[in-house]
Design a protein around this motif. Structure first.
Motif, mmCIF file in Angstrom:
data_model
loop_
_atom_site.group_PDB
_atom_site.id
_atom_site.type_symbol
_atom_site.label_atom_id
_atom_site.label_comp_id
_atom_site.label_asym_id
_atom_site.label_seq_id
_atom_site.Cartn_x
_atom_site.Cartn_y
_atom_site.Cartn_z
ATOM 1 N N ALA A 473 0.875 -1.243 0.021
ATOM 2 C CA ALA A 473 -0.081 0.063 -0.011
ATOM 3 C C ALA A 473 0.755 1.340 -0.009
ATOM 4 C CB ALA A 473 -0.990 -0.069 1.355
ATOM 5 N N PRO A 474 1.960 1.252 0.798
ATOM 6 C CA PRO A 474 2.730 2.476 0.599
ATOM 7 C C PRO A 474 3.368 3.000 -0.578
ATOM 8 C CG PRO A 474 3.259 1.327 2.650
ATOM 9 C CD PRO A 474 2.381 0.495 1.943
ATOM 10 N N THR A 475 3.523 1.718 -1.506
ATOM 11 C CA THR A 475 4.055 2.094 -2.564
ATOM 12 C C THR A 475 3.332 2.906 -3.777
ATOM 13 O OG1 THR A 475 5.411 0.007 -2.700
ATOM 14 C CG2 THR A 475 5.064 0.996 -4.643
ATOM 15 N N THR A 476 1.798 2.516 -3.413
ATOM 16 C CA THR A 476 0.905 3.182 -4.393
ATOM 17 C C THR A 476 0.799 4.699 -3.849
ATOM 18 O OG1 THR A 476 -0.353 1.283 -4.611
ATOM 19 C CG2 THR A 476 -1.519 3.409 -5.036
ATOM 20 N N ALA A 477 0.912 4.737 -2.592
ATOM 21 C CA ALA A 477 0.966 6.178 -2.168
ATOM 22 C C ALA A 477 1.869 7.112 -2.417
ATOM 23 C CB ALA A 477 0.785 6.347 -0.329
ATOM 24 N N ALA A 478 3.068 6.465 -2.667
ATOM 25 C CA ALA A 478 4.548 7.116 -2.988
ATOM 26 C C ALA A 478 4.346 7.355 -4.484
ATOM 27 C CB ALA A 478 5.690 6.360 -2.767
ATOM 28 N N ALA A 479 3.667 6.519 -5.492
ATOM 29 C CA ALA A 479 3.509 6.906 -6.876
ATOM 30 C C ALA A 479 2.495 8.205 -6.741
ATOM 31 C CB ALA A 479 2.806 5.704 -7.562
ATOM 32 N N VAL A 480 1.585 8.168 -6.120
ATOM 33 C CA VAL A 480 0.611 9.308 -6.265
ATOM 34 C C VAL A 480 1.137 10.595 -5.791
ATOM 35 C CG1 VAL A 480 -1.516 10.219 -5.470
ATOM 36 C CG2 VAL A 480 -1.320 7.844 -6.079
ATOM 37 N N ALA A 481 1.980 10.405 -4.705
ATOM 38 C CA ALA A 481 2.678 11.777 -4.138
ATOM 39 C C ALA A 481 3.652 12.156 -5.047
ATOM 40 C CB ALA A 481 3.382 11.299 -2.873
ATOM 41 N N ALA A 505 7.934 19.711 -0.284
ATOM 42 C CA ALA A 505 8.056 18.675 0.589
ATOM 43 C C ALA A 505 6.796 18.468 1.232
ATOM 44 C CB ALA A 505 9.147 18.969 1.494
ATOM 45 N N ALA A 506 6.051 19.633 1.915
ATOM 46 C CA ALA A 506 5.133 19.372 2.976
ATOM 47 C C ALA A 506 3.952 18.934 1.959
ATOM 48 C CB ALA A 506 4.605 20.702 3.703
ATOM 49 N N PHE A 507 3.723 19.310 0.955
ATOM 50 C CA PHE A 507 2.556 18.852 -0.066
ATOM 51 C C PHE A 507 2.867 17.455 -0.431
ATOM 52 C CE2 PHE A 507 1.164 17.892 -4.328
ATOM 53 C CZ PHE A 507 -0.344 18.446 -4.200
ATOM 54 N N ALA A 508 3.897 16.871 -0.742
ATOM 55 C CA ALA A 508 4.284 15.499 -0.827
ATOM 56 C C ALA A 508 3.917 14.664 0.445
ATOM 57 C CB ALA A 508 5.751 15.419 -1.173
ATOM 58 N N MET A 509 4.407 14.985 1.572
ATOM 59 C CA MET A 509 4.026 14.316 2.649
ATOM 60 C C MET A 509 2.413 14.468 3.142
ATOM 61 S SD MET A 509 6.883 15.757 5.125
ATOM 62 C CE MET A 509 6.108 14.833 6.614
ATOM 63 N N GLY A 510 1.726 15.466 2.557
ATOM 64 C CA GLY A 510 0.523 15.457 2.866
ATOM 65 C C GLY A 510 -0.349 14.428 1.826
ATOM 66 N N VAL A 511 0.001 14.484 0.708
ATOM 67 C CA VAL A 511 -0.756 13.609 -0.515
ATOM 68 C C VAL A 511 -0.315 12.143 0.106
ATOM 69 C CG1 VAL A 511 -0.635 12.728 -2.818
ATOM 70 C CG2 VAL A 511 -0.577 15.169 -2.148
ATOM 71 N N TYR A 512 0.760 11.917 0.252
ATOM 72 C CA TYR A 512 1.432 10.610 0.691
ATOM 73 C C TYR A 512 0.624 9.910 1.847
ATOM 74 C CZ TYR A 512 4.514 6.804 2.131
ATOM 75 O OH TYR A 512 5.089 5.617 2.420
ATOM 76 N N ALA A 516 -2.256 6.891 1.942
ATOM 77 C CA ALA A 516 -1.735 5.533 2.421
ATOM 78 C C ALA A 516 -2.787 5.538 3.597
ATOM 79 C CB ALA A 516 -0.406 5.954 3.317
ATOM 80 N N TYR A 517 -3.392 6.662 4.103
ATOM 81 C CA TYR A 517 -4.385 6.292 4.988
ATOM 82 C C TYR A 517 -5.642 5.762 4.667
ATOM 83 C CZ TYR A 517 -8.399 7.729 8.043
ATOM 84 O OH TYR A 517 -9.677 7.744 8.787
ATOM 85 N N ARG A 518 -6.016 6.311 3.079
ATOM 86 C CA ARG A 518 -7.202 5.691 2.371
ATOM 87 C C ARG A 518 -6.862 4.165 2.230
ATOM 88 N NH1 ARG A 518 -11.888 7.718 3.067
ATOM 89 N NH2 ARG A 518 -12.412 6.770 1.111
ATOM 90 N N ARG A 519 -5.629 3.770 1.988
ATOM 91 C CA ARG A 519 -5.378 2.412 1.590
ATOM 92 C C ARG A 519 -5.163 1.355 3.064
ATOM 93 N NH1 ARG A 519 -4.814 -0.155 -3.023
ATOM 94 N NH2 ARG A 519 -2.734 -0.763 -2.552
ATOM 95 N N GLY A 520 -5.644 2.096 4.141
ATOM 96 C CA GLY A 520 -5.510 1.457 5.355
ATOM 97 C C GLY A 520 -3.960 1.188 5.853
#
Length: 543
Positions: A473-481, A505-512, A516-520
Motif C-alpha cells: 500500500a505505501p508504494t501506491t501512495a508514493a507513486a501518487v505523491a 516537501a509538505a505537499f508530498a508528505m500530505g498527499v502520501y 496511505a490512510y485511505r489504503r489502510g
C-alpha cells in the motif's frame, strides 16, 4: 527516543554541510575531503556500531536480563563490556597508527584517479581525520552499552557535538579567509576534535550504567566466547560492505572532478531517512529481538511491525527526493562555490540512491533479525553479492553518463553520445568548471544492489510475504505523491527556494499520508490521529 536523537544529529549534519558546501562545493578540495572521510571511516564502520550491534549488543542484553533475575549469579555484564572495550582500544590504536603511517599508499590504492595536488591534499587530510576515527569507534561501544540499557537518546544525539565542532572549524576558516585547501584542512581537524567530544559526552552515563566495568580481558567467560563467535562473521560482513564503499570511491576517482564530492553530499541526504527511520527502528528493536530470539512467533510479529514502520517512511522519503530533490538540494547547498549545475548533479545522484531507499531500510530490519538469531554469516555472504552487483552496474553506466554535461539546469550530451564508453581523458576530467553526471551511475548501481540484497535476505528468513505486505500500500501512495508533487513544481517554478522547497516537501508528505490512510496503512492512521482528534474536538465544541 532514538528517532529524536538521530533527528537532532542529522539536522546538525545538514547545517554543517550547508556551511561546507558554500566554502568547499564540488571542487578538487571537496573531492580530497570526501576521500579523507571515507578511508578512516573503515574502522568506524567495521569495528563500530554495525559489528557491535551484531555481536556485542545481543549478548550483553541477555546478560543484563540474567543478571537482573539473579543478582548473586555468576553473570557480570560489566566485566564483559569492559573486556570488549579493552579489545577495541587495542585494535583501534594500532589501526589508526597504521593509517597515519601508510596514508600515502593507502590513498593511492583506494583513490587511484587522484593526481598531483589533489592527491597530496587527500593524504594530509586522511592523516588528520584518522585521529578522530578511534574516538568514533569507542563512541559506538558506548552506544551499544546504552542501547542495551534502553538509554537511547544520549548516544544518538552525541554526534550533534561532532557536527558543532566541525561548523566551528569552518567558521574560523571563513573568518581567516582560508583558501580551499585551508578550508578542507580546518574541516578535517574539526572531524578529529568532534570525535573526541562525541565520546566524552557519552562516557559518564556509560560508566555509571555498566557497573563493575574493568578494562581488561577475561579468559573463559561464556559471554565473551559468544561475542567472539559472532564477531568474525560480523566484521567480514561489514568489511564486505566497506569494499563496496571503496569500490565506489575508486571508480568515482576515475570520473570528472567533483564526482566524489557530489557522492559524499548526496549520501548525507540519502542517509538522513535511513538513519532517522530505519536505523532508529532497528536499533530500538535489536535488544528486544535478542531477548525474544527463542520465541519464533514473537520475533516474527516484532519484525513485521518494524518492517511496516520502516517501509512507510522510506517510501515517503523516496517520493520527496525523486520529485522535489532539486528544491531540497538547492535550499540546503546552493550558494557560494556551489552552483546551479552542482544542484542538478546532486539531485540526480540523490534520486538514483532514493530508488533503493525502501530496500535499504528493510534490509536493516532483516539483518537485525539474523543477528538476534545468532546468524552473522548469512548477512555477510549476502553483502558480498550486493557489492558485486553494485560494482558491475555502476561500472557499466558511469562512464557513459560522465559524457553528459550539466549546464545550469540543462543536460548537454557530448558528441560521442551516451553509449558504451571508457573514461574521459585526464585533461577533460580535470576541468573543475564542467559538471558531469558520472556519479549518477554509481548511485544507480547502489539502488539495484539494495533490491538484490533485500530479496536474498527475505528468502533466507522466509519473509517474502511480509516484505511484500510492508511495501504494498505505501508504494501506491508514493507513486501518487510523486506525480502530484511533480505537477505542483510546474506551478511554483521560479519561486524562491526558501518558499518552494518547504511547500513541495509538505505537499508530498500530505498527499502520501492521505493516500496511505485511505489504503489502510496503520502508520498513516497514527500520523493523522492528532489532526482527527483536533477536528473532532472542534466539531463537538461547535455542536
Amino acid at each position: 527516543m532514538v528517532a529524536l536523537g538521530i533527528a537532532a544529529s542529522r539536522l546538525a549534519g545538514l547545517g554543517r554541510e550547508t556551511v561546507a558546501s558554500r566554502l568547499l562545493g564540488n571542487t578538487a578540495a571537496g573531492d580530497a575531503f570526501a576521500v579523507a572521510m571515507r578511508i578512516p571511516n573503515m574502522l568506524q564502520n567495521m569495528l563500530g556500531e554495525g559489528v557491535l550491534s551484531a555481536s556485542f549488543v545481543p549478548v550483553y542484553s541477555r546478560l543484563l536480563d540474567e543478571s537482573a533475575r539473579d543478582e548473586d549469579g555468576p553473570t557480570d555484564p560489566g566485566q564483559v563490556a569492559g573486556a570488549v572495550a579493552a579489545a577495541l582500544m587495542t585494535v583501534v590504536g594500532l589501526s589508526v597508527a597504521l593509517i597515519v603511517t601508510l596514508a600515502r599508499p593507502i590513498t593511492f590504492v583506494l583513490a587511484p584517479g587522484l593526481t598531483d595536488d589533489r592527491f597530496d591534499l587527500a593524504v594530509s587530510l586522511v592523516r588528520i581525520t584518522a585521529l578522530g576515527t578511534g574516538f568514533a569507534v569507542l563512541s559506538a561501544w558506548c552506544l551499544g552499552v546504552l542501547n542495551s540499557h534502553r538509554r537511547f537518546f544520549v548516544s544518538y544525539a552525541a554526534p550533534v557535538l561532532w557536527n558543532a565542532v566541525q561548523v566551528g572549524a569552518l567558521v574560523v576558516a571563513w573568518i581567516l579567509a582560508f583558501d580551499l585547501d585551508g578550508v578542507a584542512r580546518a574541516l578535517a581537524w574539526g572531524v578529529a576534535g568532534g570525535g573526541l567530544a562525541q565520546l566524552l559526552v557519552q562516557l559518564p552515563l556509560t560508566v555509571r550504567l555498566a557497573r563493575g566495568l574493568r578494562l581488561r580481558w577475561i579468559r573463559g567467560h561464556p559471554g565473551l566466547r559468544e561475542i567472539r563467535r559472532r564477531f568474525g562473521p560480523a566484521v567480514l560482513g561489514r568489511g564486505v560492505a566497506q569494499v563496496s564503499a571503496y569500490v565506489d570511491l575508486m571508480l568515482a576517482s576515475l570520473l570528472a572532478t567533483g564526482a566524489m564530492a557530489a557522492l559524499y553530499r548526496a549520501q548525507i541526504l540519502y542517509m538522513l531517512p535511513v538513519s532517522l527511520f530505519a536505523m532508529s527502528v532497528a536499533a530500538a528493536e535489536l535488544p528486544e529481538m535478542s531477548r525474544q530470539a527463542d520465541d519464533p512467533v514473537a520475533l516474527a510479529t516484532r519484525s513485521r511491525s518494524a518492517m511496516r514502520k520502516v517501509a512507510f517512511w522510506m517510501l515517503l522519503a523516496a517520493a520527496v527526493y525523486i520529485a522535489a530533490g532539486d528544491l531540497v538540494v538547492g535550499l540546503l547547498f546552493q550558494g557560494g562555490v556551489f552552483s546551479e549545475a552542482d544542484t542538478v548533479l546532486v539531485w540526480f545522484v540523490v534520486g538514483a540512491y532514493a530508488l533503493g531507499l525502501p530496500a535499504t531500510g528493510l534490509s536493516r530490519v532483516l539483518q537485525n533479525v539474523c543477528y538476534a538469531r545468532g546468524d552473522t554469516a548469512g548477512p555477510a555472504g549476502i553483502a558480498a553479492v550486493r557489492v558485486a552487483v553494485a560494482a558491475a552496474v555502476g561500472l557499466v553506466v558511469m562512464f557513459p553518463l560522465d559524457r553528459v554535461v550539466v549546464s545550469g539546469d540543462r543536460l548537454l550530451s557530448a558528441a560521442e553520445g551516451i553509449g558504451l564508453a571508457w573514461a574521459l581523458p585526464e585533461a577533460e576530467r580535470a576541468l573543475g568548471d564542467v559538471v558531469r553526471l558520472g556519479a549518477v551511475g554509481l548511485a544507480l548501481g547502489s539502488a539495484v544492489a539494495a533490491w538484490t540484497e533485500i530479496v536474498l535476505l527475505a528468502r533466507r528468513l522466509r519473509t517474502e510475504e511480509a516484505v511484500r505486505s510492508a511495501l504494498g500500500a505505501p508504494t501506491t501512495a508514493a507513486a501518487v505523491a510523486f506525480a502530484a508533487t511533480a505537477a505542483l513544481k510546474l506551478l511554483i517554478d521560479g519561486w524562491p527556494l526558501l518558499l518552494s522547497a518547504p511547500i513541495a516537501a509538505a505537499f508530498a508528505m500530505g498527499v502520501y499520508t492521505v493516500v496511505a490512510y485511505r489504503r489502510g496503512v496503520a502508520e498513516a492512521h497514527m500520523l493523522l490521529q492528532p489532526a482527527r482528534r483536533i477536528i473532532w474536538q472542534r466539531r463537538n465544541q461547535s455542536d
